[in-house]
Scaffold this active site. Structure first.
Site, PDB file in Angstrom:
ATOM      1  N   THR A   1       5.536   4.559  15.502  1.00 33.61           N
ATOM      2  CA  THR A   1       5.339   5.046  16.909  1.00 33.61           C
ATOM      3  C   THR A   1       3.799   4.749  17.099  1.00 33.61           C
ATOM      4  OG1 THR A   1       4.974   7.199  16.067  1.00 33.61           O
ATOM      5  CG2 THR A   1       7.242   6.778  17.009  1.00 33.61           C
TER       6      THR A   1
ATOM      7  N   THR B   1       7.139  -5.617  -7.066  1.00 28.78           N
ATOM      8  CA  THR B   1       6.396  -4.559  -6.226  1.00 28.78           C
ATOM      9  C   THR B   1       6.296  -5.189  -5.056  1.00 28.78           C
ATOM     10  OG1 THR B   1       4.599  -3.312  -5.757  1.00 28.78           O
ATOM     11  CG2 THR B   1       4.119  -5.216  -7.041  1.00 28.78           C
TER      12      THR B   1
ATOM     13  N   VAL C   1       0.642  -1.158  -0.092  1.00 26.39           N
ATOM     14  CA  VAL C   1      -0.015   0.038   0.018  1.00 26.39           C
ATOM     15  C   VAL C   1       1.031   1.172   0.048  1.00 26.39           C
ATOM     16  CG1 VAL C   1      -2.248  -1.009   1.220  1.00 26.39           C
ATOM     17  CG2 VAL C   1      -0.258  -0.152   2.519  1.00 26.39           C
ATOM     18  N   GLY C   2       2.104   1.091   0.348  1.00 28.19           N
ATOM     19  CA  GLY C   2       3.164   2.510   0.210  1.00 28.19           C
ATOM     20  C   GLY C   2       4.457   1.834  -0.070  1.00 28.19           C
TER      21      GLY C   2
END
Length: 365
Positions: A365, A158, A149-150
């Site tokens: 975080t 990919t 997704v990123g």
């Protein structure tokens, strides 16, 4: 299984294995910071499957990371009784595997074989849903899964994607088919212009169903790969729209791909799409960024949004209003004809939203 890698109770370790010898093909990231999983897998000959560790990339972890990747392969091979296996890993960079926890989990009784959806779910990181496709080819079946997704602007692959088929295909033919499919699918995808350190794409064919017609197999595999690419783009971090950019009339395929990638990667184009703002000037701006392509002549270029011409036929207010309504859907198509020759290429991406910034400003975080 949940092996303590993600430390959140979710399944974070998955293994795909063939129950008999198989042919295979694999492609990997070209990042100069490729992780130990990629380095290890590149050396594996005739793999019969892959073990995937999720939510820990095991990248920039030095010699210990390399030892951990090799041990993970050995543990999964011992647990399943199948070898050799590729290793794939995805998640946070710069952290070691919790090997003590992994050893304990893999030494326990191995769970019964799960469904494909379970595998697709276990390899997710910030994905919002599992990505899975399936189709029949003659007597055989192809199943594909992917996560991502990123950090997606691939060079040869990919993030993580795996295909399995019971078709009988020789290794050389399988490798050639897979390379061609990856070129027009996973290599035509961009979420945020950032190349992952862990990209892995692989296919395994064990021949249990017998031979298939190779042209039909390739066409079906290409269709499934593009479906996965579209699922990844739609699920891009914070994304709300799929962007498809089709460039035609280019000097050759390479030029078409270069121009299409420039457009789909433009933050201004991405935000234009997100806001359903038919500001077509951002598209021609992005095309013009290819300053070394001296044969691109603005007087020959044609641009369309959602299949409506916007350049050089400048739309009036009524057409712009219609375009804005069309762009409010979950998919926006951008067409560009360079008017040079016959080269063409299509790429896929997504819009840029505040959600992307939110997710990636607090990823660790």
């Amino acid at each position: 299984m949940a092996a303590g890698i993600g430390n959140d109770g979710r399944d974070d370790l998955a293994v795909l294995v063939s129950d008999r010898p198989c042919t295979s093909a694999a492609m990997y990231t070209q990042s100069r910071f490729a992780g130990p999983s990629v380095s290890y897998s590149r050396r594996v000959v005739q793999p019969v499957g892959v073990v995937v560790a999720s939510r820990n990339a095991n990248v920039a972890t030095g010699e210990q990371g390399a030892r951990d990747a090799a041990e993970l392969a050995r543990l999964a091979e011992a647990a399943t009784g199948r070898a050799p296996l590729l290793v794939a890993s995805t998640g946070v960079i710069g952290r070691h595997y919790p090997m003590a926890e992994i050893r304990t989990r893999l030494a326990a009784e191995w769970p019964a074989p799960g469904a494909w959806a379970d595998f697709a779910t276990a390899i997710m990181t910030t994905d919002t849903h599992p990505k899975l496709v399936r189709a029949e080819v003659g007597p055989a079946t192809i199943v594909g899964v992917a996560k991502g997704v990123g950090m997606i602007e691939p060079n040869l692959a990919t993030m993580l994607t795996f295909f399995a088929t019971d078709a009988a295909i020789a290794e050389a033919e399988l490798a050639a088919i897979f390379a061609r499919v990856v070129e027009v699918s996973f290599n035509a995808l961009s979420i945020d212009t950032d190349t992952s350190t862990s990209d892995t794409a692989a296919i395994f064919a064990n021949g249990a169903a017998g031979p298939v017609e190779l042209a039909e197999f390739e066409a079906t595999l290409r269709r499934l790969a593009i479906e996965l690419v579209q699922q990844i783009a739609r699920d891009g971090e914070g994304a709300s729209k799929l962007i498809t950019v089709e460039v035609s009339g280019a000097r050759d395929r390479d030029q078409a791909r270069r121009v299409a990638k420039t457009v789909v990667n433009s933050p201004l184009v991405k935000t234009m799409v997100h806001g359903a703002d038919p500001n077509w000037g951002r598209v021609v701006m992005a095309v013009g960024k290819n300053s070394d392509d001296h044969d691109i002549d603005q007087d020959r270029v044609r641009v369309s949004l959602c299949q409506r011409p916007v350049y050089p036929e400048v739309p009036g207010e009524a057409v712009l209003a219609e375009l804005s309504r069309a762009m409010q859907g979950d998919s926006v198509e951008i067409g560009i004809d360079l008017g040079i020759a016959e080269g063409n290429f299509t790429v896929y991406g997504c819009d840029l939203t505040a959600g992307y910034v939110h997710i990636n400003s607090s990823y660790t975080t």
